[in-house]
Design a protein around this motif. Structure first.
Motif, PDB file in Angstrom:
ATOM      1  N   LEU A   1       0.379  -0.869  -0.103  1.00 35.71           N
ATOM      2  CA  LEU A   1       0.178  -0.039  -0.134  1.00 35.71           C
ATOM      3  C   LEU A   1       0.586   0.998   0.086  1.00 35.71           C
ATOM      4  N   ALA A   2       0.299   2.042  -0.613  1.00 39.21           N
ATOM      5  CA  ALA A   2       2.000   3.046  -0.859  1.00 39.21           C
ATOM      6  C   ALA A   2       1.322   4.372  -0.070  1.00 39.21           C
ATOM      7  N   PRO A   3       2.113   4.548  -0.201  1.00 37.91           N
ATOM      8  CA  PRO A   3       1.744   6.513   1.183  1.00 37.91           C
ATOM      9  C   PRO A   3       1.094   6.919   1.075  1.00 37.91           C
ATOM     10  N   ASP A   4       0.717   7.206   0.201  1.00 41.62           N
ATOM     11  CA  ASP A   4      -1.167   7.831  -0.514  1.00 41.62           C
ATOM     12  C   ASP A   4      -2.542   6.852   0.323  1.00 41.62           C
ATOM     13  N   ALA A   5      -1.957   5.614   0.760  1.00 39.49           N
ATOM     14  CA  ALA A   5      -3.192   5.139   0.911  1.00 39.49           C
ATOM     15  C   ALA A   5      -4.059   4.542   0.406  1.00 39.49           C
ATOM     16  N   ARG A   6      -4.272   4.958  -1.305  1.00 35.81           N
ATOM     17  CA  ARG A   6      -5.000   4.748  -2.261  1.00 35.81           C
ATOM     18  C   ARG A   6      -4.419   3.855  -3.872  1.00 35.81           C
ATOM     19  N   THR A   7      -3.279   3.379  -3.112  1.00 32.43           N
ATOM     20  CA  THR A   7      -2.560   2.541  -4.444  1.00 32.43           C
ATOM     21  C   THR A   7      -2.156   1.438  -3.658  1.00 32.43           C
ATOM     22  N   TRP A   8      -3.500   0.392  -4.331  1.00 31.88           N
ATOM     23  CA  TRP A   8      -2.752  -0.910  -3.635  1.00 31.88           C
ATOM     24  C   TRP A   8      -2.549  -2.258  -4.729  1.00 31.88           C
ATOM     25  N   THR A   9      -1.461  -2.993  -4.585  1.00 33.86           N
ATOM     26  CA  THR A   9      -0.422  -3.267  -5.460  1.00 33.86           C
ATOM     27  C   THR A   9      -0.190  -4.973  -4.948  1.00 33.86           C
ATOM     28  N   PHE A  10      -0.730  -5.595  -6.152  1.00 25.59           N
ATOM     29  CA  PHE A  10      -1.290  -7.353  -4.949  1.00 25.59           C
ATOM     30  C   PHE A  10       0.034  -8.000  -6.496  1.00 25.59           C
ATOM     31  N   ARG A  11       0.774  -8.844  -5.359  1.00 25.31           N
ATOM     32  CA  ARG A  11       1.723  -9.974  -6.910  1.00 25.31           C
ATOM     33  C   ARG A  11       1.414 -11.097  -6.080  1.00 25.31           C
ATOM     34  N   LEU A  12       0.366 -11.843  -7.124  1.00 24.58           N
ATOM     35  CA  LEU A  12      -0.198 -13.436  -7.298  1.00 24.58           C
ATOM     36  C   LEU A  12       0.605 -14.456  -6.972  1.00 24.58           C
ATOM     37  N   ARG A  13       0.221 -15.109  -6.761  1.00 27.79           N
ATOM     38  CA  ARG A  13       1.044 -17.162  -6.524  1.00 27.79           C
ATOM     39  C   ARG A  13       0.752 -17.574  -7.730  1.00 27.79           C
ATOM     40  N   ALA A  14       2.271 -17.788  -8.076  1.00 28.90           N
ATOM     41  CA  ALA A  14       2.200 -18.094  -9.339  1.00 28.90           C
ATOM     42  C   ALA A  14       1.617 -19.829  -9.266  1.00 28.90           C
ATOM     43  N   GLY A  15       1.514 -20.068 -10.382  1.00 36.60           N
ATOM     44  CA  GLY A  15       0.940 -21.822 -10.602  1.00 36.60           C
ATOM     45  C   GLY A  15      -0.944 -22.252 -10.291  1.00 36.60           C
ATOM     46  N   VAL A  16      -1.264 -21.467 -10.269  1.00 40.49           N
ATOM     47  CA  VAL A  16      -2.465 -21.754  -9.811  1.00 40.49           C
ATOM     48  C   VAL A  16      -3.568 -21.831 -10.078  1.00 40.49           C
ATOM     49  N   ARG A  17      -4.379 -23.154 -10.287  1.00 39.33           N
ATOM     50  CA  ARG A  17      -5.306 -23.530 -11.432  1.00 39.33           C
ATOM     51  C   ARG A  17      -6.578 -23.593 -10.791  1.00 39.33           C
ATOM     52  N   PHE A  18      -7.217 -22.875 -12.007  1.00 44.88           N
ATOM     53  CA  PHE A  18      -9.142 -23.268 -11.061  1.00 44.88           C
ATOM     54  C   PHE A  18      -9.825 -24.664 -11.743  1.00 44.88           C
ATOM     55  N   HIS A  19     -10.830 -24.289 -10.740  1.00 39.59           N
ATOM     56  CA  HIS A  19     -11.423 -26.130 -11.040  1.00 39.59           C
ATOM     57  C   HIS A  19     -11.509 -26.263 -12.525  1.00 39.59           C
ATOM     58  N   ASP A  20     -11.913 -25.285 -13.600  1.00 38.06           N
ATOM     59  CA  ASP A  20     -11.759 -25.725 -14.333  1.00 38.06           C
ATOM     60  C   ASP A  20     -10.843 -25.854 -15.609  1.00 38.06           C
ATOM     61  N   GLY A  21      -9.513 -25.973 -14.873  1.00 37.06           N
ATOM     62  CA  GLY A  21      -8.514 -26.370 -15.934  1.00 37.06           C
ATOM     63  C   GLY A  21      -7.605 -24.657 -15.576  1.00 37.06           C
ATOM     64  N   ALA A  22      -8.492 -23.466 -15.551  1.00 36.66           N
ATOM     65  CA  ALA A  22      -7.779 -22.395 -16.392  1.00 36.66           C
ATOM     66  C   ALA A  22      -6.481 -22.160 -14.950  1.00 36.66           C
ATOM     67  N   GLN A  23      -5.478 -21.163 -15.604  1.00 43.26           N
ATOM     68  CA  GLN A  23      -4.121 -20.319 -14.664  1.00 43.26           C
ATOM     69  C   GLN A  23      -4.870 -19.540 -14.269  1.00 43.26           C
ATOM     70  N   LEU A  24      -4.766 -18.758 -12.864  1.00 47.87           N
ATOM     71  CA  LEU A  24      -5.168 -17.943 -12.514  1.00 47.87           C
ATOM     72  C   LEU A  24      -3.937 -16.485 -13.204  1.00 47.87           C
ATOM     73  N   ALA A  25      -4.435 -15.210 -14.084  1.00 44.50           N
ATOM     74  CA  ALA A  25      -4.286 -14.301 -14.203  1.00 44.50           C
ATOM     75  C   ALA A  25      -4.656 -13.056 -13.477  1.00 44.50           C
ATOM     76  N   ALA A  26      -4.025 -11.869 -13.285  1.00 39.68           N
ATOM     77  CA  ALA A  26      -4.721 -10.399 -13.020  1.00 39.68           C
ATOM     78  C   ALA A  26      -6.023 -10.289 -14.116  1.00 39.68           C
ATOM     79  N   ALA A  27      -6.219 -10.468 -14.632  1.00 41.18           N
ATOM     80  CA  ALA A  27      -7.144 -10.658 -15.904  1.00 41.18           C
ATOM     81  C   ALA A  27      -8.081 -11.063 -14.799  1.00 41.18           C
TER      82      ALA A  27
END
Length: 475
Positions: free
Chosen positions: A58-84
């Motif tokens: 969280l940036a000092p402005d308390a407005r900007t949140w940046t998240f780094r996603l866990r790599a290699g996560v699969r959903f139940h339908d086989g799709a890979q987790l992506a930021a989208a």
């Protein structure tokens, strides 16, 4: 812990909830937690750890949140987790077309309506809110992430990345199987079966008969039955749910602070706790429980003092007492009629005459409260574990949230606004405590209690217990 091949959970309802409709209903959250993952997980009240996001800033402005996603996560339908997927999930959750549950329509949207939500790359996403939002994790912890290609099938086609996938679901039963190859690793239980049993005592009956392994929402009577049971036990925990009467500060006698204080002094809350819960509830000292960051351990509850209540009413210009119209639902909380009876028995000792209006339709009741169409008081609960959400949605006179009933204190508003711009959680908590102290003295609610949550658990699962947030998990 003993790990049986399958676990059966008996709940009052087992419908598949829409994962993006904001709700604090624990039974629905149990089901969602088995199927989905949020960006961050709860590690205790208002404390968070990694889930689909392995890290965040969280940036000092308390407005900007940046998240780094866990790599290699699969959903139940086989799709890979992506930021989208995270971006698409948030867009669905804040869509004006998404409804609500018991009046929560638009609550999530109100926090992020003006935010920019973007995928920086496949593994990184960013949220920039229109206003400082240092407590945004309080909302994101309750936002299950689904693959963008499966959003149109929600809620009936439930696809997440959680430790279990849905095999079959109807209004009475949900069957899940462990999701092989998920990022959680081995769940330890191959199957979960969720069965609907609306009757509180029947859930305990079925648990004792071996038809289930866990029974939710066990009543104090059920806890007593389980104390000496050879095949099951009761598990209890404190909760963040506050049972209260909201005061109408728009019009009527409750616009006077002294009247509201009198209403708090005129009710013998310890007697209610002993009579209704065998003592298994925490008396409220104000609008928050001991599990909230705003809780001040030095604060004191309102004393039971009918004589003082009479004096406060006289000082407010009511030497002959007052007449109240009180709205109650017949369920949620289930002890609503008992509380109404307590008012009619105890309040007259302080010169307060009570007329009760019962409402059978609980959903319509929630919208009546949301629309500010209550009598002088209405019975309600305040369940968010988030201090900021309670202050913003129920007390802030500038926001005028769904459960706000006319309370206005400029200092409470200022402290709430200042806190949302402070990145340091401890400094934020100190401001919340100050706001809580002011609200406690202003008494916009009649503060009652926070009932303990209780589960019945088969001895097959010893020593299982719910997670710190009160959710059933086997992942």
């Amino acid at each position: 812990m003993n790990r049986p091949d399958g676990v059966t959970i008996l709940q009052s309802s087992v419908a598949l909830p829409d994962p993006h409709i904001l709700s604090d209903a624990r039974e629905g959250l149990n089901i969602l937690a088995a199927v989905y993952d949020p960006l961050v997980r709860s590690t205790g009240p208002e404390r968070f750890g990694p889930a689909l996001a392995e890290s965040w800033t969280l940036a000092p402005d308390a407005r900007t949140w940046t998240f780094r996603l866990r790599a290699g996560v699969r959903f139940h339908d086989g799709a890979q987790l992506a930021a989208a997927d995270v971006v698409a999930t948030i867009e669905r959750a804040r869509s004006p077309e998404l409804g609500g549950s018991y009046g929560t329509d638009g609550v999530f949207r109100s926090y992020v309506a003006g935010a920019t939500v973007e995928a920086v790359d496949d593994q990184t996403m960013r949220i920039v809110t229109g206003e400082p939002s240092a407590d945004l994790l309080d909302l994101l912890v309750a936002l299950p992430i689904a693959p963008r290609g499966a959003l149109d099938g929600l809620p009936d086609r439930a696809i997440g990345s959680g430790p279990f996938r849905v095999v079959e679901a109807n209004g009475h039963e949900i069957t899940m199987e462990a999701f092989a190859g998920g990022w959680h690793g081995e769940a330890g239980v191959r199957r979960l079966r969720w069965l609907a049993e609306p009757d509180h005592e029947r859930r305990v009956d079925r648990l004792l008969a071996g038809e289930g392994d866990i029974a939710t929402k066990v009543t104090p009577q059920g806890v007593r039955r389980l104390r000496d049971a050879p095949t099951a036990r009761a598990v209890t925990a404190s909760s963040t749910t506050c049972i209260i009467f909201l005061c109408n500060l728009h019009s009527g006698v409750c616009t006077d602070r002294r009247v509201r204080q009198a209403l708090n002094h005129a009710l013998d809350t310890p007697r209610l706790i002993d009579g209704l819960f065998d003592g298994a509830a925490e008396r409220l000292h104000g609008p928050f429980t001991a599990l909230h960051r705003a809780y001040d351990p030095a604060s004191q509850p309102y004393t039971y003092d009918p004589a003082l209540a009479r004096k406060l009413l006289a000082d407010a210009g009511y030497p002959d007492g007052i007449a109240l119209t009180v709205d109650i639902p017949t369920t949620m909380p289930d002890e609503a009629r008992d509380l109404a009876r307590a008012l009619t028995e105890q309040y007259p000792l302080a010169g307060i005459r009570v007329t009760i209006r019962e409402h059978e339709d609980r959903i319509a009741y929630a919208y009546m409260v949301r629309d500010k169409r209550i009598g002088d008081l209405c019975l309600f609960d305040s369940s968010p574990p988030s201090t900021y959400r309670v202050l913003r949605e129920k007390f802030h006179s500038g926001v005028r949230g769904p459960w706000w009933q006319g309370y206005a204190n400029a200092e409470v508003d200022r402290l709430t606004d200042e806190a949302r711009g402070i990145v340091d959680p401890e400094a934020r908590a100190r401001l919340f405590q100050r706001a809580c102290t002011i609200a406690r003295d202003d008494a916009p609610w009649v503060f009652l209690y926070a009932p303990h949550a209780a589960w019945g658990v088969s001895s097959r699962l010893d020593p299982w217990g719910p997670d710190p947030d009160g959710i059933i998990r086997f992942g």
